[in-house]
Design a protein around this motif. Structure first.
Motif, short mmCIF file in Angstrom:
data_model
loop_
_atom_site.label_atom_id
_atom_site.label_comp_id
_atom_site.label_asym_id
_atom_site.label_seq_id
_atom_site.Cartn_x
_atom_site.Cartn_y
_atom_site.Cartn_z
N VAL A 147 -6.93 5.35 -18.35
CA VAL A 147 -6.04 5.69 -17.32
C VAL A 147 -5.86 4.51 -16.51
O VAL A 147 -7.18 4.06 -15.92
CB VAL A 147 -6.51 6.91 -16.70
CG1 VAL A 147 -5.97 7.27 -15.11
CG2 VAL A 147 -6.69 8.24 -17.12
N GLY A 148 -5.00 4.15 -16.15
CA GLY A 148 -4.82 2.73 -15.54
C GLY A 148 -4.16 2.59 -14.28
O GLY A 148 -3.97 3.51 -13.52
N ARG A 149 -3.69 1.24 -13.68
CA ARG A 149 -3.08 1.17 -12.45
C ARG A 149 -1.95 2.14 -12.20
O ARG A 149 -1.64 2.53 -11.39
CB ARG A 149 -2.65 -0.11 -12.49
CG ARG A 149 -2.25 -0.81 -11.37
CD ARG A 149 -0.59 -0.52 -11.27
NE ARG A 149 0.09 -0.78 -12.44
CZ ARG A 149 1.20 -0.53 -12.59
NH1 ARG A 149 2.10 0.22 -11.79
NH2 ARG A 149 1.83 -0.57 -13.78
N ASP A 150 -1.16 2.41 -13.21
CA ASP A 150 0.20 3.21 -12.97
C ASP A 150 0.06 4.59 -12.51
O ASP A 150 0.88 4.93 -11.98
CB ASP A 150 0.95 3.06 -14.43
CG ASP A 150 0.34 3.86 -15.52
OD1 ASP A 150 -1.08 3.18 -15.75
OD2 ASP A 150 0.64 4.67 -16.29
N ILE A 151 -1.14 5.01 -12.94
CA ILE A 151 -1.29 6.59 -12.48
C ILE A 151 -2.06 6.54 -11.30
O ILE A 151 -1.91 7.25 -10.29
CB ILE A 151 -2.42 7.07 -13.68
CG1 ILE A 151 -1.43 7.49 -14.91
CG2 ILE A 151 -2.78 8.66 -13.21
CD1 ILE A 151 -2.04 8.01 -15.94
N VAL A 152 -3.09 5.37 -10.87
CA VAL A 152 -3.98 5.83 -9.78
C VAL A 152 -3.70 4.92 -8.61
O VAL A 152 -4.26 5.16 -7.51
CB VAL A 152 -5.36 5.78 -10.28
CG1 VAL A 152 -5.91 6.68 -11.10
CG2 VAL A 152 -5.74 4.39 -10.64
N ALA A 153 -3.07 3.66 -8.72
CA ALA A 153 -2.90 2.67 -7.64
C ALA A 153 -2.34 3.13 -6.37
O ALA A 153 -2.45 2.65 -5.40
CB ALA A 153 -2.30 1.29 -8.25
N GLY A 154 -1.39 4.09 -6.29
CA GLY A 154 -0.59 4.57 -5.29
C GLY A 154 -1.57 5.45 -4.31
O GLY A 154 -0.88 5.68 -3.23
N VAL A 185 -2.95 -4.95 -5.50
CA VAL A 185 -2.58 -4.90 -7.23
C VAL A 185 -1.58 -6.17 -7.18
O VAL A 185 -0.59 -6.68 -6.49
CB VAL A 185 -1.60 -3.58 -7.45
CG1 VAL A 185 -0.83 -3.73 -8.68
CG2 VAL A 185 -2.32 -2.43 -7.27
N SER A 186 -1.88 -6.79 -8.30
CA SER A 186 -1.01 -8.22 -8.57
C SER A 186 0.37 -7.80 -9.04
O SER A 186 0.64 -6.92 -9.83
CB SER A 186 -1.67 -8.84 -9.79
OG SER A 186 -0.80 -9.94 -10.18
N PRO A 187 1.11 -8.55 -8.39
CA PRO A 187 2.78 -8.16 -8.61
C PRO A 187 3.06 -8.78 -9.88
O PRO A 187 4.02 -8.20 -10.49
CB PRO A 187 3.45 -8.87 -7.54
CG PRO A 187 2.60 -10.13 -7.10
CD PRO A 187 1.15 -9.26 -7.35
N ARG A 190 -0.09 -6.84 -12.21
CA ARG A 190 -0.07 -5.24 -12.19
C ARG A 190 -1.44 -4.57 -12.36
O ARG A 190 -1.38 -3.50 -13.19
CB ARG A 190 1.06 -4.59 -13.08
CG ARG A 190 2.34 -5.46 -12.77
CD ARG A 190 3.59 -4.60 -13.34
NE ARG A 190 3.78 -3.26 -12.61
CZ ARG A 190 4.71 -2.36 -13.04
NH1 ARG A 190 5.46 -2.70 -14.10
NH2 ARG A 190 4.91 -1.31 -12.32
N VAL A 191 -2.54 -5.21 -11.95
CA VAL A 191 -4.08 -4.65 -12.03
C VAL A 191 -4.58 -4.60 -10.96
O VAL A 191 -4.03 -5.53 -9.82
CB VAL A 191 -4.72 -5.25 -13.31
CG1 VAL A 191 -4.11 -4.82 -14.70
CG2 VAL A 191 -4.65 -6.75 -13.14
N TYR A 192 -5.47 -4.10 -10.57
CA TYR A 192 -6.31 -4.20 -9.23
C TYR A 192 -7.22 -5.66 -9.28
O TYR A 192 -7.87 -6.04 -10.09
CB TYR A 192 -7.49 -3.19 -9.18
CG TYR A 192 -6.88 -1.65 -8.86
CD1 TYR A 192 -6.06 -1.27 -9.63
CD2 TYR A 192 -7.68 -1.00 -7.86
CE1 TYR A 192 -5.66 0.21 -9.34
CE2 TYR A 192 -7.37 0.18 -7.88
CZ TYR A 192 -6.31 0.84 -8.43
OH TYR A 192 -5.95 2.16 -7.86
N GLU A 193 -7.05 -6.28 -8.16
CA GLU A 193 -7.71 -7.81 -7.98
C GLU A 193 -8.37 -7.79 -6.54
O GLU A 193 -7.87 -7.36 -5.64
CB GLU A 193 -6.42 -8.78 -8.26
CG GLU A 193 -5.95 -8.78 -9.52
CD GLU A 193 -4.94 -10.01 -9.72
OE1 GLU A 193 -4.62 -10.28 -11.06
OE2 GLU A 193 -4.68 -10.67 -8.80
N SER A 194 -9.57 -8.53 -6.68
CA SER A 194 -10.33 -8.92 -5.51
C SER A 194 -10.66 -10.22 -5.50
O SER A 194 -9.95 -11.16 -6.33
CB SER A 194 -11.58 -7.92 -5.38
OG SER A 194 -12.03 -8.02 -4.21
#
Length: 401
Positions: A147-154, A185-187, A190-194
């Protein structure tokens, strides 16, 4: 690859499905679907367990099927296993490739109708389809979906590692206090970044990757820039969707992530031209680090919150033997011999098979038994390992990194 359960008691290999870069032509314009949260999402906790590779494993419902999933914020678009019962071959569009740890992997696209996870429901959209070997996800048993960014990032993602549960909340909520750190989220990826600070240098971007079982992974150029003088190193092995990768391993004296200062953090360094370089990042922060905290991930609000758990400042386990092993059919298979270790100095090699430890046979529950502690035994301990061919070898443990 053989279905091997890797044993992590001694700084062994981490598992990292990690970033999957989609082939855009495969994904319809509404590929992410529409996600909504129930009004009571704050009480809809999702229970999970940690795999042997430190990954968050739980169940969800996809198109009326119950699937075993891993929460993976290092994946740009959720990945369904080709061997999952939910992967209908007649509805999969093939033809793309994705960048993954170990190399490129072929992918497809499967439209979906409804996905349910805690208080979240996603309608429409779809999932990437790829092979998900068991070894790449940290267990002898493969999972159905990452389960990746597309489902949980919002949403805001509240991960309560101490109580093995997580929940999805509306972005902007702050359910607990802790150290703040940047998160987005990188444009492009498209993943979580810090980011982090090592030896006074800002290190960015770092993928915030709950699917990676390591604590911190850096690219080779980043490591050259921040490596403390005189820090001893060895080697280890990691597993991704495309295979195994040998990395440098060290214990970093100090790491700052936002307001949080952590000490003695295990760091893995990828080979030159490795995965992080390929996707244009400095490295990854994985669940090997995050699991010592209660974590709030809220990229829409631009923040991560880290509340230390009781073991947040406990030093990581170190191998004193240098043998990284996996369980295979009641025996231990040597997967990697760590550089400059006692094992490296006494002729061990990947592929060696161990049938006894100090005269005791390998039990079925070896990974959870006290017998497994031999590989991290205090320096000076003599361990007698019986090879399956009948030979007996003695190994004296010591600290080597």
């Amino acid at each position: 690859m053989l279905p091997i359960t890797l044993l992590l008691a001694a700084a062994a290999a981490a598992f990292a499905p990690s970033v999957v870069a989609r082939t855009p032509a495969l994904v319809p314009p509404q590929g992410d679907g529409i996600a909504t949260l129930a009004p009571d999402s704050d009480v809809r906790w999702v229970p999970f367990d940690l795999t042997p590779g430190n990954q968050i494993r739980f169940t969800l419902t996809l198109d009326a099927r119950s699937l075993v999933a891993i929460l993976d914020t290092g994946v740009s678009h959720s990945v369904l296993a080709r061997k999952s019962a939910a992967a209908d071959p007649a509805r999969i569009t093939d033809g793309g490739k994705a960048t993954a740890i170990g190399g490129a992997v072929p992918i497809g696209w499967l439209p979906t109708a409804r996905l349910s996870l805690g208080g979240l429901t996603r309608t429409g959209g779809g999932v990437t389809v790829a092979d998900l070997p068991a070894l790449a996800t940290g267990s002898a048993t493969p999972v159905d979906i990452l389960v990746g960014r597309d489902i949980v990032a919002g949403q805001a993602l509240d991960i309560d590692f101490a109580n093995h549960r997580f929940r999805l909340l509306p972005s902007g909520q702050l359910p607990f206090a802790g150290a703040l750190a940047p998160l987005s989220v990188s444009p492009t990826r498209r993943v979580y970044e810090s980011s982090a600070t090592i030896a006074g240098r800002r290190v960015a971007p770092l993928v915030l990757d709950t699917g990676d079982g390591a604590a911190l992974t850096l690219s080779e150029p980043t490591w050259r820039a921040v490596r403390p003088n005189g820090l001893p190193t060895t080697t280890t092995i990691s597993f991704g969707l495309a295979g195994a990768v040998t990395s440098t391993l060290a214990i970093l004296p100090r790491l700052s992530i936002g307001e949080r200062v952590a000490r003695e953090v295990e760091v893995r360094v990828e080979p030159e031209g490795g995965f992080s370089e390929q996707i244009g990042v400095a490295g990854r922060i994985g669940s090997g680090f995050l699991q010592h905290y209660r974590v709030l991930l809220d990229p829409s609000a631009g923040r991560m919150v880290l509340q230390p758990g009781p073991d947040a400042d406990v030093p990581p386990l170190r191998s004193t033997s240098g043998l990284l092993v996996g369980m295979e059919q009641g025996r231990l298979k040597v997967l990697h011999v760590m550089r400059d270790s006692p094992a490296a100095m006494t002729g061990w090699a990947a592929g060696d098979m161990i049938c006894t430890i100090d005269g005791a046979a390998i039990p079925a529950d070896y990974a959870r038994s006290a017998l497994a502690d031999w590989s991290i035994a205090p320096p000076g301990t003599i361990v007698r390992l019986g090879l399956c061919g009948g030979a007996l070898r003695s190994l004296t443990t010591r600290r080597f990194y």
